[in-house]
Design a protein around this motif. Structure first.
Motif, short mmCIF file in Angstrom:
data_model
loop_
_atom_site.label_atom_id
_atom_site.label_comp_id
_atom_site.label_asym_id
_atom_site.label_seq_id
_atom_site.Cartn_x
_atom_site.Cartn_y
_atom_site.Cartn_z
N PHE A 161 -2.52 -9.44 -1.48
CA PHE A 161 -2.02 -8.50 -0.54
C PHE A 161 -1.51 -9.15 0.87
O PHE A 161 -2.51 -9.54 1.46
CB PHE A 161 -3.01 -7.43 0.00
N PRO A 162 -0.18 -9.04 1.02
CA PRO A 162 0.30 -10.09 2.04
C PRO A 162 -0.58 -9.83 3.29
O PRO A 162 -0.63 -8.84 4.03
CB PRO A 162 1.62 -9.71 2.31
N GLY A 163 -1.10 -11.04 4.35
CA GLY A 163 -1.62 -10.76 5.43
C GLY A 163 -2.97 -10.77 5.55
O GLY A 163 -3.69 -10.61 6.61
N ILE A 164 -3.72 -10.43 4.12
CA ILE A 164 -5.08 -10.38 4.22
C ILE A 164 -5.97 -11.40 4.93
O ILE A 164 -6.81 -10.98 5.66
CB ILE A 164 -5.57 -10.02 2.75
N TYR A 193 -7.57 -2.06 2.08
CA TYR A 193 -7.66 -2.94 0.91
C TYR A 193 -8.65 -4.14 1.07
O TYR A 193 -9.47 -4.19 0.22
CB TYR A 193 -6.22 -3.58 0.58
N LEU A 194 -8.82 -4.59 2.32
CA LEU A 194 -9.68 -5.55 2.26
C LEU A 194 -11.28 -5.32 2.17
O LEU A 194 -11.81 -5.82 1.74
CB LEU A 194 -9.46 -6.11 3.84
N ASP A 195 -11.38 -3.90 2.82
CA ASP A 195 -12.79 -3.45 2.59
C ASP A 195 -13.07 -3.15 1.20
O ASP A 195 -14.51 -3.23 1.03
CB ASP A 195 -12.87 -2.19 3.37
N PHE A 250 -3.58 4.00 -2.53
CA PHE A 250 -4.63 4.52 -1.73
C PHE A 250 -5.02 5.83 -1.95
O PHE A 250 -4.25 6.59 -1.58
CB PHE A 250 -4.40 3.92 -0.38
N PRO A 251 -6.42 6.24 -1.66
CA PRO A 251 -6.74 7.62 -2.08
C PRO A 251 -6.61 8.68 -1.22
O PRO A 251 -6.31 8.09 0.13
CB PRO A 251 -8.28 7.40 -2.48
#
Lengths: 100, 309, 264
Positions: free
Chosen positions: C248-251, C238-240, C94-95
């Motif tokens: 990705f677990p839980g998305i 991540y979702l966005d 992630f940036p």
């Protein structure tokens, strides 16, 4: 909600026209026609409601007479418990203040 | 109103009626106008509701109206999503298009839960033995639907997997026999005893995990106008490896839990209170815990025999 | 006469017992609240299980890496060699500015300044609006993108479609930050043989269950804290960017909740 009923000029009553009671075992369900909410009372709070439905009383009278109404010795029915129980019924609107 | 079983209509008529929003589903006490446009939800509907009476007459006045649509223009084309639109504002959960059957079932649930005020609605499964009903109340994931589906195999009538619909005058429960919603491990369990042909394809990775539906039987639809008097309330709890056990609970506690599960009790007010209290008279309530479907069925048989003449 | 007024000895005993409970402060009146929105709220009930141990590495600038390699720690510092290995093997990256300051390391005093910090963010080079994988030669390739309208200008604050902020400080997890394609010289020393305190490590053990709704306040704001809270924050990021894809677990669970909030 609670009016803080400590003014001894105030008298309180439970008006049976304003609620419906239904017993299930030792519990009483009370539907308030005023608020539209349902409350569950135990044997003691139900007794307080009945006690207040008899005729209007001041809080001092309630504290003084409730133990006898319950048929228990006064030491088993401390004033703090009576005061708080009354407060609970007042809070949910099952008792009302009326003119003396 | 001209109505017959969905499966009696030509396929093309059904599809046209669904796409144009003129199909009315006549199920239990509710008429619902349905508009679907994607192939998956149409196939699902035609399969799971095949035995249900429907009308494709657009002049029919309906209780509810349900449309599945994209949440916005983007989602019609990009990473396609769908939401149930029951005609009023509510916090929709847009789902990927392939989950449209779930969106459809959620939409029907919302329609009943938030738009019905003729009956008091409680979140529970209901099955009936003749005219006597068993209420299966549970939180999501508690085993309600698995037990409901298992009891169907023992010839109980399915009234509803999702709602106890209380007739406030008669204190009886109305039937609304829609597909039984199965989650995760229970899908294979129910496929095992009901047969794969009775269970829909599985929708994977939904917000609720894997979901599939057990279709109501034609007999459930044929008897859906027959209300039932509730006799027993069960609060099931499946615990892996648990010994089968039942414990009677105070009916007042059961009443509290039912009220807490109701989407419309507060709105209906006094009539709901009186109807519920009347319904509860003479009933018994139990918590049951079990580690297998066989154990749950044995517990139900035992309690039913003990309390229902 | 009602059962309740039928006062046998047992009845009085039960009343006396209740009075004792009353003296102990137990309420005597319960008010039943029917839940008009309960069927709707079930959308918030989802939970997910983290299948394997997850380590999240956060640097001083709010970058994060997620993976399952181990990182040795001594006196609050981490082995630089392990850090580098972890970063290169990370499953997700992630940036800058993804992680709010409260999750970042408190200090960073290795004394080295390599001035070579890069911005291996998710594409979005200012000259490269479509976000391909050629932003910088030194960066790992960006994962494929499916949302062409996302951060096309590479600016802080993307045209996000969810109005709800979590209660963090500044870096909204649904609003992509940074990514302007300029190296930033951030001074994160990273000599291979030493130890560094320019990172913070969070661990989530295998089979941890996360219930996102537990991190929501009654008015729909997020209260994200601890390793699980950080995980949710990164999952939202991540979702966005990638939507409900990629394992990705839980998305899915998180998506249902964000969508729910979106409609509030």
């Amino acid at each position: 909600m609670s009016a803080g009923p400590n003014n001894d000029d105030w008298v309180w009553v439970a008006n049976p026209d304003h609620y419906i009671l239904h017993e299930i075992g030792d519990s009483t369900f009370a539907f308030s026609r005023v608020s539209g909410t349902t409350h569950m009372l135990n044997l003691v709070s139900r007794a307080m409601l009945d006690y207040l439905a008899e005729h209007p009383k001041t809080l001092t009278q309630i504290i003084a007479g409730f133990a006898a109404y319950l048929e228990v010795p006064p030491e088993e029915c401390p004033s703090g418990v009576v005061r708080r129980l009354f407060g609970e019924l007042d809070e949910v609107g099952l008792v009302e203040r009326v003119e003396p | 109103m001209n109505r017959r079983a969905l499966s009696d209509y030509p396929r093309s008529d059904v599809i046209h009626a669904l796409r144009s929003g003129t199909l009315a589903l006549d199920l239990g006490p509710f008429l619902t106008r349905i508009k679907l446009s994607d192939r998956r939800s149409i196939d699902f509907f035609r399969d799971m509701y095949a035995a249900c009476p429907v009308s494709i007459d657009k002049a029919v006045l309906c209780d509810f109206s349900l449309c599945l649509r994209p949440p916005n223009k983007f989602r019609k084309y990009f990473r396609r999503q769908i939401v149930p639109d029951p005609g009023f504002q509510f916090p929709a959960v847009p789902l990927p298009l392939e989950m449209s059957p779930l969106a459809f079932e959620m939409g029907l649930n919302l329609s009943v839960a938030l738009q019905c005020f003729r009956f008091a609605i409680f979140h529970a499964g209901v099955v009936a033995d003749g005219d006597n009903a068993l209420i299966i109340a549970a939180k999501s994931g508690g085993g309600k639907s698995t037990l409901t589906a298992a009891l169907m195999e023992e010839d109980w009538r399915l009234l509803s997997d999702e709602f106890a619909i209380l007739d406030l005058d008669a204190a009886t429960l109305k039937a609304y026999p829609r597909p039984v919603s199965l989650k995760n491990a229970s899908i294979d369990v129910v496929r095992g005893f009901a047969g794969s042909g009775q269970v829909s394809d599985t929708l994977h990775d939904t917000p609720k995990g894997a979901i599939a539906y057990r279709r109501p039987r034609p007999s459930d639809i044929e008897t859906m106008q027959r209300a039932a008097k509730p006799r027993l309330i069960l609060f099931p709890r499946f615990t892996d490896g648990a010994q089968a056990e039942s414990r009677e609970i105070d009916l007042a506690d059961a009443a509290m839990q039912l009220i807490a599960s109701s989407p419309n009790y507060q709105v209906i007010g006094e009539r709901a209170f009186s109807g519920l209290m009347t319904m509860l008279e003479g009933m018994k309530a139990y918590e049951i815990e079990y580690g297998s479907t066989e154990d749950s069925l044995a517990l139900v048989r035992e309690l039913w025999k003990a309390h229902v003449p | 006469m009602s059962n309740i007024q039928n006062k046998d000895g047992d009845f009085l005993a039960r009343r006396r017992q209740l009075l004792k409970l009353g003296a102990a402060g137990v309420p005597m009146v319960l008010t039943l609240k029917a839940s008009a929105t309960q069927p709707v709220h079930s959308a918030l009930d989802c939970a997910f299980v983290i299948p394997d141990e997850v380590t999240i590495l956060v640097d001083y600038d709010g970058k994060a890496w997620m993976g399952d390699d181990s990182i040795r720690e001594k006196h609050g510092k981490y082995k630089t060699q392990d850090i580098e290995r972890f970063k290169s093997n990370a499953d997700y990256m992630f940036p800058d500015s993804t992680v709010p300051e409260r999750f970042r390391p408190d200090e960073c005093d290795t004394g080295q300044n390599d001035a070579n910090g890069n911005d291996c963010g998710w594409g979005n080079d200012i000259d490269d609006p479509v976000g391909d994988n050629n932003d910088q030669d030194s960066c790992p390739a960006d994962p494929p993108r499916e949302t062409p309208w996302f951060e096309e200008e590479g600016e802080d604050g993307e045209p996000g479609n969810r109005p709800n902020d979590y209660s963090g400080n500044g870096n909204d997890w649904r609003h992509g930050g940074g990514g302007n394609g300029n190296g930033n010289g951030n001074g994160n020393g990273n000599g291979n043989g030493g130890w560094t305190d320019c990172y913070k490590v969070y661990k989530i053990s295998r089979n941890t269950t996360i219930t996102p709704a537990d991190y929501l306040s009654g008015n729909g704001n997020w209260n994200l804290n601890g390793a699980n809270g950080l995980y949710l924050l990164l999952a939202g990021k991540y979702l966005d960017t990638y939507g409900n894809d990629g394992g990705f677990p839980g998305i899915s669970c998180l998506l249902s909740i964000l969508n729910y909030l979106e409609m509030q």
